[in-house]
Motif scaffolding. Structure first.
Motif, short mmCIF file in Angstrom:
data_model
loop_
_atom_site.label_atom_id
_atom_site.label_comp_id
_atom_site.label_asym_id
_atom_site.label_seq_id
_atom_site.Cartn_x
_atom_site.Cartn_y
_atom_site.Cartn_z
N VAL A 113 -2.28 19.11 22.78
CA VAL A 113 -3.48 19.67 22.17
C VAL A 113 -3.14 20.22 20.79
N ALA A 114 -4.03 20.01 19.83
CA ALA A 114 -3.91 20.64 18.52
C ALA A 114 -5.26 21.26 18.17
N ILE A 115 -5.24 22.53 17.76
CA ILE A 115 -6.45 23.24 17.39
C ILE A 115 -6.24 23.83 16.00
N ARG A 116 -7.14 23.52 15.10
CA ARG A 116 -6.99 23.94 13.70
C ARG A 116 -8.22 24.72 13.26
N ILE A 117 -7.98 25.90 12.68
CA ILE A 117 -9.07 26.72 12.17
C ILE A 117 -8.88 26.83 10.65
N GLU A 118 -9.97 26.60 9.90
CA GLU A 118 -9.87 26.53 8.45
C GLU A 118 -10.94 27.38 7.76
N LYS A 119 -10.54 27.95 6.64
CA LYS A 119 -11.47 28.70 5.79
C LYS A 119 -11.42 28.08 4.40
N TYR A 120 -12.57 27.74 3.87
CA TYR A 120 -12.64 27.24 2.50
C TYR A 120 -13.84 27.89 1.83
#
Length: 229
Positions: A113-120
């Motif tokens: 599993v890969a979980i990515r959280i991003e802010k732009y």
């Protein structure tokens, strides 16, 4: 050495035993290819590699003078192959203004599993992926690839948890390996910084577990409690 690595990939328990012995002995669209000479692999504009030779982490961060360098290389290669199968970007090469965190969860006998959280800017997104292999064996093929938009409150809650464990100052490695279990790998990338922390089956009462599990709970993945190891 090639034969050893091949055996290690297919036999998780043997992998750990060999690592222990070595340690003891050595106290999306718009595709535009870009050559990254440092690692000699090709990535597209979304920083997703074109082939499985890609290295997803700076090797020096996993280096340990008490361990054999080839084992550090093996670990990075193992993790990288799993992330490549999940069609994930190479975060440490991202030079954008995005702030990104990724939890890679490699359980010996369960799907990677890969979980990515991003802010732009003022936008926040969560991406999660799952493949049909196993974290301690072959990675398999991508079967789940989803995302959703988040609100600022959710982002702030996660960043607060990172602050509570002083994420940016945690050592990458810790002498916490065991037999069959799981690797909890948490990466962080801000505009000018990159860091990665790797823990083996963290205690469920630890702040590090809470950080990773917070991201897991934001997804639609159905994980039974006994499979959270």
């Amino acid at each position: 050495m090639t034969a050893i690595l091949s055996t290690m990939r297919k036999t998780p328990i043997l992998s750990v035993l060999i690592v222990f012995l070595f340690t003891a002995c050595h106290v999306q669209s718009g595709f535009v290819p870009t050559i990254v000479h440092e690692n000699d692999f090709t990535i597209d504009t979304s920083l997703v590699p074109k082939d499985s030779t890609a290295i997803y982490f700076p090797l020096n961060l996993f280096s340990d003078t008490s361990r054999n360098v080839s084992l550090d290389s093996f670990v990075v290669k193992w993790y990288s192959e799993q992330l490549f199968a999940l069609r994930e970007p190479v975060i440490y090469l991202d030079k954008s203004k995005k702030e990104i965190y990724r939890f890679t969860w490699l359980r010996t006998f369960h799907n990677p599993v890969a979980i990515r959280i991003e802010k732009y800017g003022d936008q926040y997104f969560l991406y999660w992926k799952l493949s049909d292999g196993a974290g301690g064996y072959e990675p398999g093929k991508l079967t789940i690839d989803q995302y959703k938009k988040l609100d600022k409150q959710t982002w702030d809650a996660f960043v607060k948890k990172l602050s509570e464990i002083d994420f940016w100052k945690l050592p990458t490695n810790q002498n916490d390996k065991g037999l069959d279990g799981s690797e909890w790998i948490l990466e962080g990338k801000s505009e000018n910084n990159y860091h990665v922390v790797n823990r083996w089956a963290p205690n469920k009462n630890s702040g590090y577990y809470e950080c990773c599990n917070f991201l897991l709970d934001l997804t639609d993945l159905e994980i039974r409690d006994r499979e959270k190891y």
